[in-house]
Design a protein around this motif. Structure first.
Motif, short mmCIF file in Angstrom:
data_model
loop_
_atom_site.label_atom_id
_atom_site.label_comp_id
_atom_site.label_asym_id
_atom_site.label_seq_id
_atom_site.Cartn_x
_atom_site.Cartn_y
_atom_site.Cartn_z
N ARG A 80 0.87 3.56 10.20
CA ARG A 80 0.59 4.34 8.99
C ARG A 80 -0.53 3.70 8.17
N PRO A 81 -1.34 4.54 7.51
CA PRO A 81 -2.37 4.00 6.61
C PRO A 81 -1.72 3.48 5.33
N MET A 82 -2.53 2.89 4.49
CA MET A 82 -2.02 2.42 3.20
C MET A 82 -1.50 3.58 2.37
N ASP A 83 -0.57 3.29 1.50
CA ASP A 83 -0.10 4.27 0.53
C ASP A 83 -1.29 4.79 -0.27
N ASP A 84 -1.28 6.07 -0.59
CA ASP A 84 -2.40 6.68 -1.31
C ASP A 84 -2.71 6.00 -2.64
N HIS A 85 -1.66 5.69 -3.43
CA HIS A 85 -1.90 5.03 -4.72
C HIS A 85 -2.58 3.67 -4.53
N ALA A 86 -2.04 2.87 -3.59
CA ALA A 86 -2.59 1.53 -3.36
C ALA A 86 -4.05 1.62 -2.90
N MET A 87 -4.33 2.55 -2.00
CA MET A 87 -5.69 2.69 -1.48
C MET A 87 -6.64 3.18 -2.58
N GLN A 88 -6.18 4.10 -3.41
CA GLN A 88 -7.03 4.62 -4.48
C GLN A 88 -7.37 3.54 -5.50
N ILE A 89 -6.41 2.72 -5.85
CA ILE A 89 -6.65 1.65 -6.83
C ILE A 89 -7.68 0.67 -6.27
N LEU A 90 -7.56 0.32 -5.00
CA LEU A 90 -8.58 -0.54 -4.38
C LEU A 90 -9.94 0.13 -4.39
#
Length: 144
Positions: free
Chosen positions: A45-55
């Motif tokens: 699975r890819p990163m969680d959407d929230h975590a990826m967006q913050i990065l």
């Protein structure tokens, strides 16, 4: 001193990949390999959407990440293993007892707090956890 850093959490889609990509950004001019894995990874699975967006908002692209399951070989190959919670320290030590001397909390140099799991929580919780991870990463840089 450290050539291979491994960061561990549970699912490998929120905390450990966030720390991995922050470390990579901070160490991009050094020959240090940083990776992450999960104790009960949501493999592939890819990163969680929230975590990826913050990065992404901080200029870090983590779209390549795919969750992977932790195994004893990864622990033996790493020079430094950083975990998000005390419970993870114990689980990792049981998996590879010979690696126990190189396993530490990400927040070791501050209050040695656990970094809470933001999975399935609010964006605000992800922001809070991201800040804790940034602080933990920054605190390790002088020792690398």
């Amino acid at each position: 001193m450290f050539e291979r850093i491994l960061i561990v959490c549970v699912g490998n889609i929120c905390r450990s990949p966030t720390a991995e990509f922050i470390f990579r950004e901070k160490l991009k001019h050094r020959d240090i390999h940083v990776s992450s894995a999960g104790l009960r990874a949501l493999v592939g699975r890819p990163m969680d959407d929230h975590a990826m967006q913050i990065l992404k908002e901080r200029g870090i692209d983590a779209a390549e990440h795919r969750a992977r399951q932790l195994d004893p070989a990864m622990l033996r190959q790493a020079d430094l293993v950083l975990a998000m919670e005390r419970e993870h320290l114990s689980a990792v030590s049981r998996m590879a007892p010979e690696a126990s001397g190189k396993i530490f909390l990400l927040d070791k140099w501050h209050d040695a707090d656990d970094v809470p799991d933001p999975y399935r929580q609010s964006r605000q919780m992800f922001e809070h956890v991201h800040g804790m991870i940034e602080r933990g990463v920054e605190s390790w840089l002088r020792y690398l």
